[in-house]
Structure formats: C-alpha cells, structure tokens
Design an enzyme around this catalytic site. Structure first.
Site, PDB file in Angstrom:
ATOM      1  N   LEU A   1       0.839  -1.197   0.000  1.00  0.00           N
ATOM      2  CA  LEU A   1       0.000   0.000   0.000  1.00  0.00           C
ATOM      3  C   LEU A   1       0.886   1.263   0.000  1.00  0.00           C
TER       4      LEU A   1
ATOM      5  N   THR B   1       2.608   5.677  -5.233  1.00  0.00           N
ATOM      6  CA  THR B   1       3.872   6.199  -5.746  1.00  0.00           C
ATOM      7  C   THR B   1       4.678   6.801  -4.598  1.00  0.00           C
TER       8      THR B   1
ATOM      9  N   THR C   1      -6.054   6.938  -8.542  1.00  0.00           N
ATOM     10  CA  THR C   1      -5.080   6.056  -9.204  1.00  0.00           C
ATOM     11  C   THR C   1      -3.760   6.746  -9.535  1.00  0.00           C
TER      12      THR C   1
ATOM     13  N   SER D   1      -0.512   8.878 -10.833  1.00  0.00           N
ATOM     14  CA  SER D   1       0.107   9.275 -12.105  1.00  0.00           C
ATOM     15  C   SER D   1       1.233   8.325 -12.474  1.00  0.00           C
TER      16      SER D   1
ATOM     17  N   GLY E   1       8.216  15.236 -16.216  1.00  0.00           N
ATOM     18  CA  GLY E   1       6.858  15.392 -15.710  1.00  0.00           C
ATOM     19  C   GLY E   1       6.162  14.053 -15.573  1.00  0.00           C
TER      20      GLY E   1
ATOM     21  N   MET F   1       0.817  18.039  -8.659  1.00  0.00           N
ATOM     22  CA  MET F   1       0.973  16.599  -8.358  1.00  0.00           C
ATOM     23  C   MET F   1       1.811  16.465  -7.101  1.00  0.00           C
TER      24      MET F   1
ATOM     25  N   HIS G   1       0.711  15.941  -0.445  1.00  0.00           N
ATOM     26  CA  HIS G   1      -0.126  16.618   0.560  1.00  0.00           C
ATOM     27  C   HIS G   1      -1.386  17.197  -0.057  1.00  0.00           C
TER      28      HIS G   1
ATOM     29  N   HIS H   1      15.159  32.577  19.508  1.00  0.00           N
ATOM     30  CA  HIS H   1      16.531  32.887  19.093  1.00  0.00           C
ATOM     31  C   HIS H   1      17.485  31.870  19.705  1.00  0.00           C
TER      32      HIS H   1
HETATM   33  P1  FAD Z   1      -0.351   7.599  -6.141  1.00  0.00           P
HETATM   34  O1  FAD Z   1       0.518   7.803  -4.978  1.00  0.00           O
HETATM   35  O2  FAD Z   1       0.269   7.527  -7.483  1.00  0.00           O
HETATM   36  O3  FAD Z   1      -1.137   6.254  -5.853  1.00  0.00           O
HETATM   37  C1  FAD Z   1      -1.984   5.687  -6.785  1.00  0.00           C
HETATM   38  C2  FAD Z   1      -2.184   4.227  -6.444  1.00  0.00           C
HETATM   39  O4  FAD Z   1      -3.221   3.708  -7.243  1.00  0.00           O
HETATM   40  C3  FAD Z   1      -0.964   3.356  -6.706  1.00  0.00           C
HETATM   41  O5  FAD Z   1      -0.675   2.578  -5.575  1.00  0.00           O
HETATM   42  C4  FAD Z   1      -1.393   2.454  -7.882  1.00  0.00           C
HETATM   43  O6  FAD Z   1      -0.808   1.166  -7.832  1.00  0.00           O
HETATM   44  C5  FAD Z   1      -2.879   2.387  -7.645  1.00  0.00           C
HETATM   45  N1  FAD Z   1      -3.675   2.073  -8.834  1.00  0.00           N
HETATM   46  C6  FAD Z   1      -3.640   2.692 -10.040  1.00  0.00           C
HETATM   47  N2  FAD Z   1      -4.573   2.154 -10.864  1.00  0.00           N
HETATM   48  C7  FAD Z   1      -5.189   1.168 -10.159  1.00  0.00           C
HETATM   49  C8  FAD Z   1      -6.224   0.260 -10.459  1.00  0.00           C
HETATM   50  N3  FAD Z   1      -6.851   0.262 -11.642  1.00  0.00           N
HETATM   51  N4  FAD Z   1      -6.593  -0.612  -9.500  1.00  0.00           N
HETATM   52  C9  FAD Z   1      -5.988  -0.621  -8.284  1.00  0.00           C
HETATM   53  N5  FAD Z   1      -5.010   0.219  -7.954  1.00  0.00           N
HETATM   54  C10 FAD Z   1      -4.615   1.114  -8.873  1.00  0.00           C
HETATM   55  N6  FAD Z   1       5.142  14.699  -3.725  1.00  0.00           N
HETATM   56  C11 FAD Z   1       5.328  15.429  -2.614  1.00  0.00           C
HETATM   57  O7  FAD Z   1       4.389  16.082  -2.143  1.00  0.00           O
HETATM   58  N7  FAD Z   1       6.539  15.465  -1.980  1.00  0.00           N
HETATM   59  C12 FAD Z   1       7.602  14.792  -2.440  1.00  0.00           C
HETATM   60  O8  FAD Z   1       8.679  14.843  -1.851  1.00  0.00           O
HETATM   61  C13 FAD Z   1       7.442  14.016  -3.615  1.00  0.00           C
HETATM   62  N8  FAD Z   1       8.478  13.317  -4.119  1.00  0.00           N
HETATM   63  C14 FAD Z   1       8.285  12.557  -5.232  1.00  0.00           C
HETATM   64  C15 FAD Z   1       9.381  11.875  -5.750  1.00  0.00           C
HETATM   65  C16 FAD Z   1       9.238  11.093  -6.876  1.00  0.00           C
HETATM   66  C17 FAD Z   1      10.423  10.349  -7.413  1.00  0.00           C
HETATM   67  C18 FAD Z   1       7.968  10.990  -7.503  1.00  0.00           C
HETATM   68  C19 FAD Z   1       7.782  10.134  -8.712  1.00  0.00           C
HETATM   69  C20 FAD Z   1       6.876  11.685  -7.013  1.00  0.00           C
HETATM   70  C21 FAD Z   1       7.037  12.487  -5.874  1.00  0.00           C
HETATM   71  N9  FAD Z   1       5.983  13.226  -5.349  1.00  0.00           N
HETATM   72  C22 FAD Z   1       6.165  13.985  -4.236  1.00  0.00           C
HETATM   73  C23 FAD Z   1       4.637  13.188  -5.948  1.00  0.00           C
HETATM   74  C24 FAD Z   1       3.738  12.236  -5.154  1.00  0.00           C
HETATM   75  O9  FAD Z   1       4.299  10.947  -5.145  1.00  0.00           O
HETATM   76  C25 FAD Z   1       2.341  12.200  -5.762  1.00  0.00           C
HETATM   77  O10 FAD Z   1       1.841  13.505  -5.882  1.00  0.00           O
HETATM   78  C26 FAD Z   1       1.410  11.384  -4.908  1.00  0.00           C
HETATM   79  O11 FAD Z   1       1.874  10.074  -4.732  1.00  0.00           O
HETATM   80  C27 FAD Z   1       0.000  11.340  -5.527  1.00  0.00           C
HETATM   81  O12 FAD Z   1      -0.828  10.581  -4.714  1.00  0.00           O
HETATM   82  P2  FAD Z   1      -2.091   9.810  -5.308  1.00  0.00           P
HETATM   83  O13 FAD Z   1      -2.754   9.187  -4.123  1.00  0.00           O
HETATM   84  O14 FAD Z   1      -2.881  10.702  -6.168  1.00  0.00           O
HETATM   85  O15 FAD Z   1      -1.506   8.682  -6.261  1.00  0.00           O
HETATM   86  P1  NAI Z   2       8.327  18.712 -13.350  1.00  0.00           P
HETATM   87  O1  NAI Z   2       7.092  19.124 -14.021  1.00  0.00           O
HETATM   88  O2  NAI Z   2       8.652  19.217 -11.990  1.00  0.00           O
HETATM   89  O3  NAI Z   2       9.597  19.104 -14.253  1.00  0.00           O
HETATM   90  C1  NAI Z   2       9.750  18.642 -15.560  1.00  0.00           C
HETATM   91  C2  NAI Z   2      10.784  19.525 -16.250  1.00  0.00           C
HETATM   92  O4  NAI Z   2      11.088  18.942 -17.488  1.00  0.00           O
HETATM   93  C3  NAI Z   2      10.288  20.922 -16.518  1.00  0.00           C
HETATM   94  O5  NAI Z   2      11.276  21.839 -16.125  1.00  0.00           O
HETATM   95  C4  NAI Z   2      10.047  20.934 -18.028  1.00  0.00           C
HETATM   96  O6  NAI Z   2      10.229  22.214 -18.599  1.00  0.00           O
HETATM   97  C5  NAI Z   2      11.111  19.960 -18.483  1.00  0.00           C
HETATM   98  N1  NAI Z   2      10.849  19.315 -19.768  1.00  0.00           N
HETATM   99  C6  NAI Z   2       9.667  18.879 -20.280  1.00  0.00           C
HETATM  100  N2  NAI Z   2       9.847  18.291 -21.483  1.00  0.00           N
HETATM  101  C7  NAI Z   2      11.188  18.343 -21.745  1.00  0.00           C
HETATM  102  C8  NAI Z   2      12.009  17.889 -22.813  1.00  0.00           C
HETATM  103  N3  NAI Z   2      11.483  17.238 -23.858  1.00  0.00           N
HETATM  104  N4  NAI Z   2      13.341  18.116 -22.746  1.00  0.00           N
HETATM  105  C9  NAI Z   2      13.882  18.760 -21.673  1.00  0.00           C
HETATM  106  N5  NAI Z   2      13.147  19.209 -20.623  1.00  0.00           N
HETATM  107  C10 NAI Z   2      11.825  18.993 -20.661  1.00  0.00           C
HETATM  108  O7  NAI Z   2       8.313  17.118 -13.388  1.00  0.00           O
HETATM  109  P2  NAI Z   2       9.169  16.034 -12.636  1.00  0.00           P
HETATM  110  O8  NAI Z   2      10.420  16.599 -12.096  1.00  0.00           O
HETATM  111  O9  NAI Z   2       9.232  14.891 -13.580  1.00  0.00           O
HETATM  112  O10 NAI Z   2       8.229  15.657 -11.425  1.00  0.00           O
HETATM  113  C11 NAI Z   2       6.905  15.142 -11.656  1.00  0.00           C
HETATM  114  C12 NAI Z   2       5.977  15.527 -10.565  1.00  0.00           C
HETATM  115  O11 NAI Z   2       6.330  14.912  -9.351  1.00  0.00           O
HETATM  116  C13 NAI Z   2       5.971  17.011 -10.342  1.00  0.00           C
HETATM  117  O12 NAI Z   2       4.702  17.495 -10.676  1.00  0.00           O
HETATM  118  C14 NAI Z   2       6.231  17.218  -8.896  1.00  0.00           C
HETATM  119  O13 NAI Z   2       5.243  18.005  -8.320  1.00  0.00           O
HETATM  120  C15 NAI Z   2       6.194  15.828  -8.281  1.00  0.00           C
HETATM  121  N6  NAI Z   2       7.354  15.724  -7.401  1.00  0.00           N
HETATM  122  C16 NAI Z   2       7.369  16.477  -6.268  1.00  0.00           C
HETATM  123  C17 NAI Z   2       8.463  16.484  -5.438  1.00  0.00           C
HETATM  124  C18 NAI Z   2       8.457  17.348  -4.252  1.00  0.00           C
HETATM  125  O14 NAI Z   2       7.406  17.852  -3.895  1.00  0.00           O
HETATM  126  N7  NAI Z   2       9.585  17.541  -3.601  1.00  0.00           N
HETATM  127  C19 NAI Z   2       9.629  15.650  -5.712  1.00  0.00           C
HETATM  128  C20 NAI Z   2       9.529  14.937  -6.968  1.00  0.00           C
HETATM  129  C21 NAI Z   2       8.416  14.970  -7.738  1.00  0.00           C
END
Ligand code: FAD
Ligand code: NAI
Length: 467
Positions: free
Chosen positions: A38, A41, A144, A146, A273, A320, A323, A446
């Site tokens: 559970l 992502t 579900t 991304s 993205g 995306m 929180h 402080h």
């Molecule tokens: P998800 O967490 O994607 O969960 C969706 C779930 O649905 C999954 O478990 C999947 O298996 C399940 N599912 C999908 N389709 C089906 C189906 N048909 N049947 C049953 N189950 C299904 N966000 C932050 O705020 N802070 C961060 O530091 C941060 N770091 C990140 C780092 C990385 C590398 C990545 C990729 C993302 C990060 N994010 C971060 C983004 C964050 O992970 C997402 O915004 C968040 O997980 C979205 O939550 P969600 O519940 O919408 O979907």
């Molecule tokens: P992002 O949207 O943050 O950044 C993607 C970057 O790729 C942008 O700067 C865009 O201009 C660039 N780009 C797009 N197409 C391109 C191309 N063809 N060639 C070169 N550059 C290109 O997406 P990212 O980093 O993949 O993260 C995905 C999501 O996950 C984000 O929406 C983010 O909110 C979430 N996330 C959040 C974190 C956090 O809150 N600390 C940590 C990691 C992910």
C-alpha cells in the site's frame, strides 16, 4: 456481493487518507490496490525513497566535506551502495506497513487487484491470481495517481535509460549522469547521484530551472547548484539516445532546433513530468469524462461526470503533490459524510528537498506582476541570520510578497537549509489571511533560522533589524 458505502481505487496518499477519514466518519470502506504494497507512488517509488536517499547522500557529503572544518577528523567516507539501498528499503517497508496497520485499525477492507469501473456503484477487481470479484459501492473515489511522462522515441529500460523509479535503485554510481528536465525530480535525484560521485548534466527545454517557482529564488538556487558541480544546458532538448555501445550517446540540440551536440553518459534520467494514470479503469465505458490533459474532469466537490464517482490526487487537476492528494482525500470523505470538505488551493506549500532546500507558498512575483497586483517585497539573507552564521550554512534568503495596500501576505519563497520546515509558519499565516506586520510582530525563538522569516516580514515595512 460485498457492499460498501465507499470503495476507493488506489492507496497512495490520496486514497489511503480518504479511506481513514471516511472510516472515522462512520462509513464502511474498502480500498482496491493493484500493487502488493500500500502507499502508492509516494511511499514506494516517490517521496519517501527519494528522501531516504537524499538524507543518506547528504550525510555522505557532509562527512566528506564539512566535518573537518568543525574539527571532526574522520577517514574519507566510503560508499556502500547496497547498504544505502537497504536503508532506503527499510524506510519504505516501515511506512507501507504503517499504512497496512492504519487500514486494520480503522476496519478498512483491503482488496488486492486491479480495479475497473462497471458503471456507477460497481467495481470489478482482477486479482494477480487471475480471479475476479465484484464489489458494490454507494460511492467510488478514483485515486489512481500518475505515471512517468515519456520522451518520444526514447525507451526507458530502467537500467541505463531510467525514470525516477530506476534512478532510485541504480546498482552503481554512474560516472556521467544526464538528467532530462530541470524539475523537482531531476534536481532531487540529480543531487543524490552527484553527492555520491556522478558528474551531472541537466538538459532543460526552458531557459530556466524549476518552472512555476519564483524566478529570483530559482536564479540564486541555480548558482548554488552550479557551485556544487551541476552543469545546466538550458533551452535545450534531447533528440535521441544511442545505446548500442558501452556509453550512451545522447544527442542534444537547442529547444528551437539547431546547434546539435553529442554527449556521453552512463545513465540518462528522464524526468520531464508525470501524466495521470487512468489505464484499464474502464472510464470511457462508464462515461467518466476526461479533460484536455487526460485527467479525470471533476467539479468543485471532486465529483466526476458520473453520479457517485469521484476523483482526487494526481489523476485530477492541480499540483501533483502528496499533501494536495491527502487534503483532497479528507475533503471528499467529509463531503460524502455530509460535511463541508474543502481544500484551499491558494495555500499549498511546495518544497524541493535538495541542499539547500527551496520552498514556496502562495503567489510568485511573476504571478503578481501578471495579475497586475500592487505588492511590496521584503527579503532577508541567511548571511545575516545568526544561527546560519555560526553553523556556516548561509546560502539563500527569504522573500515575502505582501499586498501593497492591505499588507496581507500573498506569497513566501525561501531558498536555504531547512526551508521545507520554515515555510509552514507562512502557510498558517496565509490561511488566517495574516499580514506581514502580524508575522513581524510574532516573537520568534533565538537563535533559529526562522528568525530570517520574521526579518523578511520586517523588511516588507523596511525595518529589518539585522540588515
Ligand atoms: P499515487 O501515490 O500515485 O497512488 C496511486 C495508487 O493507485 C498506486 O498505488 C497504484 O498502484 C494504484 N492504482 C492505479 N490504478 C489502479 C487500479 N486500476 N486498480 C488498483 N489500484 C490502482 N510529492 C510530494 O508532495 N513530496 C515529495 O517529496 C514528492 N516526491 C516525489 C518523488 C518522486 C520520485 C515521484 C515520482 C513523485 C514524488 N511526489 C512527491 C509526488 C507524489 O508521489 C504524488 O503527488 C502522490 O503520490 C499522488 O498521490 P495519489 O494518491 O494521487 O496517487
Ligand atoms: P516537473 O514538471 O517538476 O519538471 C519537468 C521539467 O522537465 C520541466 O522543467 C520541463 O520544462 C522539463 N521538460 C519537459 N519536457 C522536456 C524535454 N522534452 N526536454 C527537456 N526538458 C523537458 O516534473 P518532474 O520533475 O518529472 O516531477 C513530476 C511531478 O512529481 C511534479 O509534478 C512534482 O510536483 C512531483 N514531485 C514532487 C516532489 C516534491 O514535492 N519535492 C519531488 C519529486 C516529484
């Protein structure tokens, strides 16, 4: 056929939090999850593993570069990558088991398998063993999440050409890492591998990094990253990758075309993205409408175009972020229980967990300019903050944007160590419609780095004390 008040598809931060809140409010709830664990992502391949590696790699870098100046003499640190990956996995397991425990504690049924809508009120779950079952639900929430966005013509093998998932599990430190996309993932995971020894080049389509964040903050952040060794190729794109030899050959050219250049890499991380994950859900057959970007279309109460079907998190509009998904989960559960669930999209903090961190809440200066809002700016650098000086971690500054007429705080942006913790006093202030004066008159302990937030608020009224 088992019957529930609410069935939630997906157990990421949106889905599992929604389930808990709904159960607290007395609804009979089940969650459907296609993965064995559970947490979605965020817990398995996103927020949490990336933060574990960011923490461990930061400690590695500190031990190698910062201890000596504080009078701590240690041998040069050696990397044991399998042990670091085990540390990451322990963190993942701890959190996913925690969610399992919370499901049990709140008497939420967990159904493992891939969920598919059979119209309003019914979900079919296909188990990994090939068996299917159907459950009945008064309401359904789709959570579900991304999936990774892909670059046309470039196949991700998760070994040499990786998405964030592969970049969280490399089995050795690449000598040369090319990151495509200077967004949050690129800079966080780029930081991890740079600290562990990789030469990192970031190819970004736009002429800036971190689009959407305050331009001034990001400019200083980019300079700091360059000092750390990051190389940026802005206004550029990757057009092809040849993986036939031991080293990858990466063709890069200007975003508008022309100026081709071939770069060598051991690993390429594609981080351009993420896209909403709706595959196999049976949305079209059920009549659930999507928007122009393939996200489930919802109204102000998270309702889709089909009565009784709702959606939250990464699969709908908005940032995306985990929180944001959680808060939407709580809001929709409250709405379904007859309460007034609500999310304030104007006050959703964003944090980039690099060193230093970047954090932000509310409007950027660019957004205020574009909207024609008259504003005042207060800035305070960490070089003038006592605690930062004694710790010798003075990179960065706090920037506060306030309404020129009312002094109401409209946006706060921070680059600096612990910026991700400091942003929340600004978020609370903004939730209460507070002014820069309110913040400036609030006593801050402080010596803390948070005093820089108070000083930036004082600077809005041109009366910072330590500058
Ligand atoms: P998800 O967490 O994607 O969960 C969706 C779930 O649905 C999954 O478990 C999947 O298996 C399940 N599912 C999908 N389709 C089906 C189906 N048909 N049947 C049953 N189950 C299904 N966000 C932050 O705020 N802070 C961060 O530091 C941060 N770091 C990140 C780092 C990385 C590398 C990545 C990729 C993302 C990060 N994010 C971060 C983004 C964050 O992970 C997402 O915004 C968040 O997980 C979205 O939550 P969600 O519940 O919408 O979907
Ligand atoms: P992002 O949207 O943050 O950044 C993607 C970057 O790729 C942008 O700067 C865009 O201009 C660039 N780009 C797009 N197409 C391109 C191309 N063809 N060639 C070169 N550059 C290109 O997406 P990212 O980093 O993949 O993260 C995905 C999501 O996950 C984000 O929406 C983010 O909110 C979430 N996330 C959040 C974190 C956090 O809150 N600390 C940590 C990691 C992910």
């Amino acid at each position: 056929m088992p019957s529930y008040d609410l069935v939630i598809i997906g157990t990421g931060p949106g889905g599992y939090v929604c389930a808990i809140r709904a159960a607290q409010l007395g609804l009979k709830v089940a969650v459907v999850e296609k993965q064995p664990t559970l947490g979605g992502t965020c817990l398995n391949i996103g927020c949490m593993p990336s933060k574990a590696l960011l923490y461990a790699s930061e400690m590695f870098e500190e031990a190698g570069h910062s201890f000596a100046k504080m009078g701590i003499t240690v041998a040069a640190p050696k990397l044991d990558l399998p042990a670091m990956m085990a540390f990451k996995q322990q963190g993942i397991d701890g959190n996913t088991k925690g969610v399992e425990f919370l499901m049990k504690k709140n008497k939420i049924d967990v159904i493992h398998g891939k969920g598919k809508l059979l119209g309003a009120g019914k979900v079919e779950v296909a188990g990994a063993d090939g068996k299917s079952q159907t459950v009945e639900a008064k309401n359904i929430v789709i959570a579900t999440g991304s999936d990774v966005a892909r670059l046309k013509g470039i196949e991700i093998d998760e070994k040499r050409i990786v998405s964030s998932t592969g970049a969280l599990s490399l089995d050795k430190v690449p000598e040369k890492l090319i990151v495509v996309g200077a967004g949050v993932i690129g800079l966080e995971l780029g930081s991890v591998w740079r600290r562990l020894g990789a030469q990192v080049t970031v190819v970004e389509f736009l002429d800036r990094i971190l689009p959407g964040m305050d331009g001034e903050v990001v400019k200083q952040f980019q300079r700091i990253l360059e000092k750390q060794g990051f190389v940026f190729k802005l206004g550029a794109k990757v057009t092809s990758i040849d993986s036939s030899a031991a080293k990858l050959k990466v063709q890069v050219e200007a975003a508008a075309g022309g100026n081709p250049e071939a770069l060598e890499a051991d690993v390429v991380l594609v981080a351009i993205g993420r896209v909403p994950y709706t595959s196999g859900l049976g949305l079209t057959e059920a009549g659930v409408a999507l928007d122009e970007r393939g996200r489930i279309k919802i109204d102000g109460h998270f309702a889709s175009s089909v009565k009784g079907i709702y959606a939250i998190g990464d699969v709908v509009r908005g940032p995306m972020l985990a929180h944001k998904a959680e808060d939407e989960g709580v809001a929709v559960a409250e709405i379904l229980a007859g309460k007034a669930g609500h999310v304030n999209y104007d006050v959703i903090p964003g944090v980039v967990y690099t060193t230093p961190e970047v954090s932000s809440v509310g409007k950027t200066e660019e957004e205020l300019k574009e909207a024609g809002v008259a504003y005042t700016v207060g800035k305070f650098p960490f070089t003038a903050n006592g605690r930062s000086k004694v710790n010798q971690t003075t990179d960065g500054f706090v920037k506060i944007l306030a309404d020129a007429k009312t002094d109401r705080v409209l946006g706060v942006h921070i680059v600096g160590r612990e910026a991700g913790e400091m942003i929340h006093e600004a978020a609370v202030l903004m939730e209460f419609g507070g002014s820069a004066e309110d913040l400036a008159r609030t006593c801050h302990a402080h010596p803390t780095r948070s005093e820089a937030v108070k000083e930036a608020a004082l600077a809005v009224g041109k009366r910072a004390i330590h500058m």
